[in-house]
Structures are given as C-alpha cells and as structure tokens.
Design a protein around this motif. Structure first.
Motif, short mmCIF file in Angstrom:
data_model
loop_
_atom_site.label_atom_id
_atom_site.label_comp_id
_atom_site.label_asym_id
_atom_site.label_seq_id
_atom_site.Cartn_x
_atom_site.Cartn_y
_atom_site.Cartn_z
N ASP A 240 11.27 26.19 -6.27
CA ASP A 240 9.99 26.73 -6.76
C ASP A 240 9.50 27.82 -5.81
N GLU A 241 9.59 27.51 -4.51
CA GLU A 241 9.12 28.47 -3.50
C GLU A 241 9.94 29.77 -3.56
N ARG A 244 8.96 31.69 -6.70
CA ARG A 244 7.57 32.19 -6.57
C ARG A 244 7.50 33.35 -5.58
N ALA A 245 8.21 33.19 -4.45
CA ALA A 245 8.19 34.25 -3.42
C ALA A 245 8.76 35.55 -4.00
N GLN A 247 8.68 36.47 -7.15
CA GLN A 247 7.70 37.03 -8.09
C GLN A 247 6.49 37.63 -7.37
N GLU A 248 6.13 37.02 -6.24
CA GLU A 248 4.96 37.52 -5.50
C GLU A 248 5.35 38.57 -4.47
N LYS A 249 6.63 38.97 -4.50
CA LYS A 249 7.16 40.02 -3.61
C LYS A 249 6.86 39.73 -2.14
N ARG A 250 7.19 38.49 -1.71
CA ARG A 250 7.02 38.12 -0.31
C ARG A 250 8.23 37.31 0.14
#
Ligand code: CAA
Length: 257
Positions: A240-241, A244-245, A247-250
C-alpha cells in the motif's frame, strides 16, 4: 567474539562480514565456517540487517576448504562433518547476500561465492574448482551450482581440469554480476546493498525465494510459486505504501509489514 571473521554494520541496514584468515588465504577451516554460519543466523533474526555483504582481502576471497584440516579427516569424519550443517545454514540465508570478491575464489571459496545472490568481482579475481588436483571433487555445491550458473561445457572444463578463470571470463559466463576495479569491490557492493536495503523487506525476501526456485524447479511450479508470492504481498502494508508513494510522487518508507 569470532576469531576468523569481522562483522560490522557500516550503515543502517547493511552488514559487512570480512573473512580474516590471511595467513591461509582465508581457507575455510571449520571454525571460520561455523562463525560465518552463526553470523548469518544472527543477521537472519536481526530486523536491522536488510542485506549482508561477504568479502575477503585483496589476495583472496577464500582459497577453499582448509587442506590441512581435510588431511586429518577420514571417511567417518567426513560422514559426521559439522561443516555440512554450516554450509546448509549459509545457503538457507533468506536475506540478500552479496559477495565482494578480490583475488582467489577457489574450491570452497568459489562455492561460498556461489551461495551469494549477487557477486561484485574485482578485475583481479580468479575463480576455480581445483579439487581435482587433490584427487577429490567439489563437496559444497561446486558441481551443482557451477553448472547451473555457467552451463555444462565451462563447468566441466573448470571441474575436470581445475583451471581458474578470470573475472572477465566469469562475467561473460554469468558467474558474477559485475566486474569493477579491485579497490572498488566493497564500495560497489555497498552501493548495491544500499539500493536493496531501502526496498520493502518482505518483497525482497519473496523475490529472492522466487528467483532461487527457478534454479531447482520446473517452469510451471516456479510460475505457480511466483504467483502465490505475488498474491501474498498484496496483504502487506508496504505494498500500500509503495503504491501510495508512487501516486503522491514521494519516496516510499517501507516498514517490513
Ligand atoms: N587450505 C589451507 N591452507 C591454504 C590453502 C587451503 N585451501 N590455500 C592456501 N593455503 C596456505 C598455504 O599453505 C600457505 O601457507 P604457508 O605460508 O604456511 O605455507 C599460505 O596459505 C599462502 O599460500 P601459498 O604460499 O600457496 O600462496 P601462493 O600465492 O603461492 O598460491 C594458491 C596461491 C594458488 C591459491 C595456492 O595457495 C593454492 O593452490 N591453494 C589451494 C587451493 C585449493 O586447492 N583449494 C581447494 C581446496 S579443497 C575444497 O575447497 C573442497 C571443497 O569443495 C569444500
């Protein structure tokens, strides 16, 4: 306190094991092998150890089993040899194992190197299975892992003649993953280890297991294993992380959960 190896944690997530028996070109006496197996057992249960690097010195990664010790052992001694369990322990290590190789990697030294998942060799490295010169054959996986790594003709040539091959030849044959300047092997191994240490530990573990499956199973079973491992990871917080990372560009922060 180990006598023949040095264990350091030079950076977070990385363990560096240095073989230290220079007077015998790091020949793998039983005590050294026991210490190595024990260090890997400890790393297996150490959450902070994500990747382990094994190295020797500039003259030798390891020049094989200890021949003087071998001379003392008879058939019964070999049947009851504690080294078998040490080798099994080393080969069963579930985290990424990188070998940084300079100089001689012969006999048991070459076999130890083949237990590693990634091999960074210096241009000065020499690989060989010279047991035939002693009237014996490789006894710690040399005939099996070497053939799987380099194919039949070269494995036969190396095991039947005892001839060594250069680092360049080893790279071309698929025995090592990279060749670098002799003084840069550990540094390069550290870079690779760093790249792995920040990844999701459970994904790394299952990726290693799946890749190793490819060497000892048929394609259909291997593909089934891969699918199950892939599915298992869907239940992890790190998946998940990771998504998500992205998609959040991090940068992802993996926890091993
Ligand atoms: N076991 C015990 N001692 C070893 C050794 C080994 N495998 N390899 C080297 N040494 C010792 C030498 O006896 C020597 O000790 P002394 O100074 O006390 O005489 C010291 O290390 C330095 O070695 P050399 O003087 O021989 O160094 P060199 O530069 O002239 O030669 C070499 C280097 C070509 C690697 C040579 O040492 C050599 O051929 N070593 C043996 C390699 C070998 O046959 N390995 C296979 C072992 S069997 C095995 O590994 C079985 C298995 O599958 C598990």
């Amino acid at each position: 306190m180990p006598r023949y190896i040095d264990v350091q944690a030079p950076e977070q997530g990385i363990q560096l094991i240095t073989l230290q028996r220079p007077e015998a070109l790091n020949a793998l006496c039983t005590e050294l092998l026991a210490e190595l197996a024990e260090a890997l057992r400890a790393a297996e249960h150490d959450e902070l150890a994500r990747v382990v690097i094994i190295t020797g010195d500039r003259k030798a990664f390891a020049a094989g089993a200890d021949i003087s010790e071998m001379a003392e052992r008879d058939l019964v001694g070999i049947l009851n040899d504690p080294r078998v369990a040490h080798w099994q322990g080393i080969a069963a290590f579930s985290k990424p194992l990188i070998a940084a190789v300079n100089g001689y990697a012969l006999g048991g030294g070459c076999e130890l190197m083949m237990c590693a998942d990634i091999v960074i060799a210096g241009t000065d490295a020499r690989f060989g299975q010279p047991e035939i010169n002693l009237g014996i054959i490789p006894g710690a996986g040399g005939t099996q892992r070497l053939l799987r790594a380099v194919g039949k003709p070269l494995a036969m040539q190396m095991v039947l003649t005892g001839e060594t091959i250069t680092a360049r030849h080893a790279l071309q044959a698929g025995l090592v993953s990279e060749v670098t300047l002799p003084e840069l092997t550990v540094e390069r191994a550290m870079q690779v280890a760093r790249n792995i240490a920040v990844k999701a530990p459970l994904a790394v573990r299952l990726a290693k297991e799946a890749l190793l499956k490819a060497a000892d199973t048929d394609l259909a079973s291997g593909l089934r294993f891969e699918r199950h491992a892939f599915t298992l990871l869907a239940g992890t917080a790190d998946r998940d992380e990771g998504i998500r990372a992205f998609q959040e560009k991090r940068q992802a922060r993996f926890q091993g959960r």
